[in-house]
Design a protein around this motif. Sequence first.
Motif: not given
Length: 301
Positions: A58-62, A12-21
């Motif tokens: 982990p399912a998150e690694h998909m 759920r953290f694979a986004s530009l907004e999350s990386v920057r924040r």
Amino acid sequence: MELGLALAQYGRFASLESVRRVAREAEELGFASLWVGDRLLTPLHPRDRYPGGGGTIPAEHMVFLDPFAVLSVAAAATRRVRLGTSTLNACWYPPMLLARSLTTIDALSGGRMIAGFGLGWSSDEYAAVGVPWKSRGERLDATLDLLHAAWTDDPVSYADERWQVPPSRVFPKPPGGMPIYLAGFASSALERVGRRADGWLGAALPIPVLTGMWAAIRRAAEDAGRDPEALRMVLRANPIVTDAPAPEAHVPGMGTVAQISDYLAAAAEAGADEVLLDLQLTARDDDHLLDLARAFRAAFS
């Protein structure tokens, strides 16, 4: 002991907004370093058992963002914090391209890059990139040789059965070379750390196991004529953080912030110089991840 944090990169953290924040606020919280991992695919029927989480990927690694791109975004969003890889699967990449990618991030971040390499665990991923699974340790040593040449020699030249680099100008170079940390737990991996790395990328293992491996690394450094005191240990922890205390047998894989912090303090006594916290498997969203990061920082302030 310094604290590092895994960058937003997967699930759920694979986004530009999350990386920057996460990058920006982690630096503001006083974290010393930010780290990315390297995952290519999630096989439906894996040939190899995942080394953590009971053997299940982990399912998150998909959903997993490219480590070089994530580091580039983090470099632009921060000014001080060190940037590291824990770990890049070094054998997947042609070494000259790997050298260029890492040097570029180092140059654009003002010299903040730490190159952390491992061999990986998935033969499926090796097959997907067309790299032989067999003799991967030998391939890693050759990769390190060529990276050293690219980062220190002028002109650069190299030749073996895999790669041929004619005498060439290769710039920019990381001033003084780039710190190289290596992961691994087998005896050959520990020996390689002591023989040629600047540090070890370990994991949150039982303290007696951790101290035994660290002692083996230090002996290997001495045998190679190197100063073991110059090596650093960076310990990765991927905890599931709970509100109520977990059974001690489950710590540090699971537990409260206090329980996990107690383990990390013991790891520091055992020789860990820095802890890398990956909170992406336990946090619900950016706010929760940063709240947990703040709690761990407070525990060590």
